[in-house]
Design an enzyme around this catalytic site. Structure first.
Site, PDB file in Angstrom:
ATOM      1  N   CYS A 211       0.833  -1.194   0.000  1.00 44.34           N
ATOM      2  CA  CYS A 211       0.000   0.000   0.000  1.00 44.34           C
ATOM      3  C   CYS A 211       0.873   1.252   0.000  1.00 44.34           C
ATOM      4  CB  CYS A 211      -0.906  -0.010   1.230  1.00 44.34           C
ATOM      5  SG  CYS A 211      -1.931   1.455   1.405  1.00 44.34           S
ATOM      6  N   CYS A 214       0.118   3.343   3.473  1.00 41.93           N
ATOM      7  CA  CYS A 214       0.633   2.976   4.802  1.00 41.93           C
ATOM      8  C   CYS A 214       1.774   1.958   4.764  1.00 41.93           C
ATOM      9  CB  CYS A 214      -0.498   2.444   5.672  1.00 41.93           C
ATOM     10  SG  CYS A 214      -1.051   0.776   5.224  1.00 41.93           S
ATOM     11  N   CYS A 233      -6.202  -2.605   1.058  1.00 37.59           N
ATOM     12  CA  CYS A 233      -5.067  -2.676   1.971  1.00 37.59           C
ATOM     13  C   CYS A 233      -5.413  -3.559   3.168  1.00 37.59           C
ATOM     14  CB  CYS A 233      -4.693  -1.265   2.447  1.00 37.59           C
ATOM     15  SG  CYS A 233      -3.330  -1.248   3.646  1.00 37.59           S
ATOM     16  N   CYS A 236      -4.926  -0.312   6.315  1.00 39.18           N
ATOM     17  CA  CYS A 236      -5.625   0.975   6.325  1.00 39.18           C
ATOM     18  C   CYS A 236      -6.881   0.927   5.440  1.00 39.18           C
ATOM     19  CB  CYS A 236      -4.693   2.103   5.891  1.00 39.18           C
ATOM     20  SG  CYS A 236      -4.331   2.145   4.120  1.00 39.18           S
ATOM     21  N   ASP A 359      18.952  -0.830 -20.776  1.00 39.23           N
ATOM     22  CA  ASP A 359      18.886  -1.964 -19.855  1.00 39.23           C
ATOM     23  C   ASP A 359      17.745  -2.885 -20.293  1.00 39.23           C
ATOM     24  OD1 ASP A 359      18.601  -3.735 -17.763  1.00 39.23           O
ATOM     25  OD2 ASP A 359      18.477  -2.212 -16.197  1.00 39.23           O
TER      26      ASP A 359
END
Length: 444
Positions: A211, A214, A233, A236, A359
């Site tokens: 998340c 949080c 989440c 939260c 890359d």
């Protein structure tokens, strides 16, 4: 200042014409020269737009979404400025305006649909403030250009804050796009797919494992691909928001179909991800107050260009050209190939020029092992990093043939293949491969 504006527009048009005569795209050069002659050219021409300005941002799907939105607006009898070629940095954005302006420096347009590179938005927004931003998704892209996904998120959020009245039309199924949009403080509206579509999800790397609010682990009721799905989440209150433009009754395969706002939408496209692109366009046009009674007709007439599921029919061989430039996009290309259950040849071209990202380690995050079950007749690897691509396939026990020259590879498969060919290329090969296919098509 008026003379400077006229000079900038005229010179840009001449440069673009010369480049076209030389077989070069030349769009960015036209914009660069116009801007050097008149640094205020973009803000002045943007000020001529009579109604609204859209920008389309996100990692994947920008060009298809932007061009389809342009076609949708034009079908409503609107005059539209659009950077059709996908030149989405500052110079390409300038070109889209100056090349559509008249020789007297004036622009006659109702709308603008501008595809904007995430890293370039901060350079473009000082010239004009859009009315709408369509945010398709945020995936990890070229590491040597964008860095980690958090950097891209910060760039998008800062750009949003530069235009506080701009409404965001955001893909609610993407936790990263949704979080950035909520953090920006801008007004927003959501689109997404509220139902589970696939019984078995692809085992892909999710960018949104944790998340952003949080830091706790993100959970999913279900997901469609990568991190797109119904998330929440574990700690939260952050979760997928309510979806304003919700696609349901999804159909995929040889064509796509879904329902939204009580309407049944069908399109003769392939690739599940194109449902998101079509839905984003629908939401964007509806937010501008359009009824879209002719939307299905627009979808029937729309011809994908510039290597976005672009179709060619050459000497009895049906060919699909598509861009594949990062793990999420490549995995969706593989899904599109697998949706076609008939025998097929595949050419994969990988370059490592600056615009591709030097890359190419991202190849190891692509689920190439799925091609073992895709009814493949042959795989040819091409491009500057063809050996890297061949090695990647070898590690999942998939044999491939090496042909660095893409034209030779295409001609050989047309001559000796199974008459069903997919050509998957990354960014800098797109324009040249498109031209090669057009040339061979013209020899018939």
């Amino acid at each position: 200042m008026k003379l400077r504006r006229i000079a900038a527009v005229g010179t840009a048009k001449i440069v673009a014409k010369i480049c076209k005569m030389l077989g070069k795209q030349g769009v960015t050069w036209a914009g660069k020269i116009a801007l050097s002659i008149d640094p205020a050219i973009l803000s002045e021409l943007a000020g001529d737009i009579k109604e609204k300005i859209y920008v389309v941002c996100g990692t994947n799907g920008k060009t298809t979404t932007n061009n389809l939105l342009c076609s949708t607006l034009e079908a409503q009898n609107k005059k539209v400025v659009c950077n059709h070629t996908g030149s989405n940095m500052l110079n390409g954005c300038v070109s889209s305006f100056v090349l559509q302006a008249k020789w007297n420096g004036k622009l006659d347009a109702d709308y603008a649909c501008i595809e904007v590179d995430e890293a370039s938005a901060l350079r473009i927004f000082p010239h004009f403030q859009p009315d709408y931003m369509v945010l398709t998704n945020l995936f990890r892209d070229q590491l040597d250009r964008y860095g980690e996904i958090d950097i891209t998120m910060n760039l998008i959020r800062d750009a949003m804050k530069m235009a506080p009245d701009m409404k965001i039309i955001v893909n609610a199924d993407d936790a990263l796009s949704t979080y950035v949009t909520m953090e920006s403080g801008n007004p927003y509206v959501t689109y997404g797919i509220g139902e589970k579509v696939f019984e078995e999800s692809i085992n892909e790397i999710k960018e949104g494992r944790f998340c952003k609010k949080c830091g706790a682990k993100m959970n999913y009721h279900f997901y469609h691909f990568s991190q797109l799905g119904d998330y929440y989440c574990s700690r939260c209150d952050f979760k997928r928001p309510a979806i304003r433009y919700n696609a349901s009754h999804i159909e995929t395969g040889k064509h796509l179909a879904f329902d939204v706002e009580g309407r049944h939408i069908e399109a003769n496209y392939r690739g599940f991800y194109n449902i998101y692109n079509i839905l984003a366009v629908y939401a964007a046009a509806r937010e501008a107050g359009m009824e879209l009674e002719n939307f299905e007709e627009v979808l029937r007439k729309y011809n994908p260009e510039n290597g976005r599921m672009e179709h060619f029919s050459i000497q009895g061989t049906e060919i699909i050209l598509n861009l594949a430039k990062n793990p999420a996009g490549f995995n969706q290309n593989i899904s599109a190939v697998m949706e076609d259950e008939t025998l097929k040849d595949v050419i994969i071209l990988i370059n490592d020029n600056d615009q591709d990202g030097t890359d190419v380690s991202w190849l190891w995050d692509v689920d190439f092992d799925r091609l073992q079950n895709a009814n493949i007749n042959s795989i040819v690897v091409s491009g500057i990093r063809c050996q890297d691509m061949r090695l990647r396939l070898k590690y999942v026990d998939i044999p491939s043939t090496l042909q660095p020259d893409i034209e030779k590879a295409i001609r050989e498969r047309i001559e000796n293949g199974c008459k069903n060919l997919y050509v998957l290329v990354n960014y800098t090969a797109l324009y040249s491969t498109h031209n090669i296919l057009k040339k061979i098509e013209g020899e018939q």
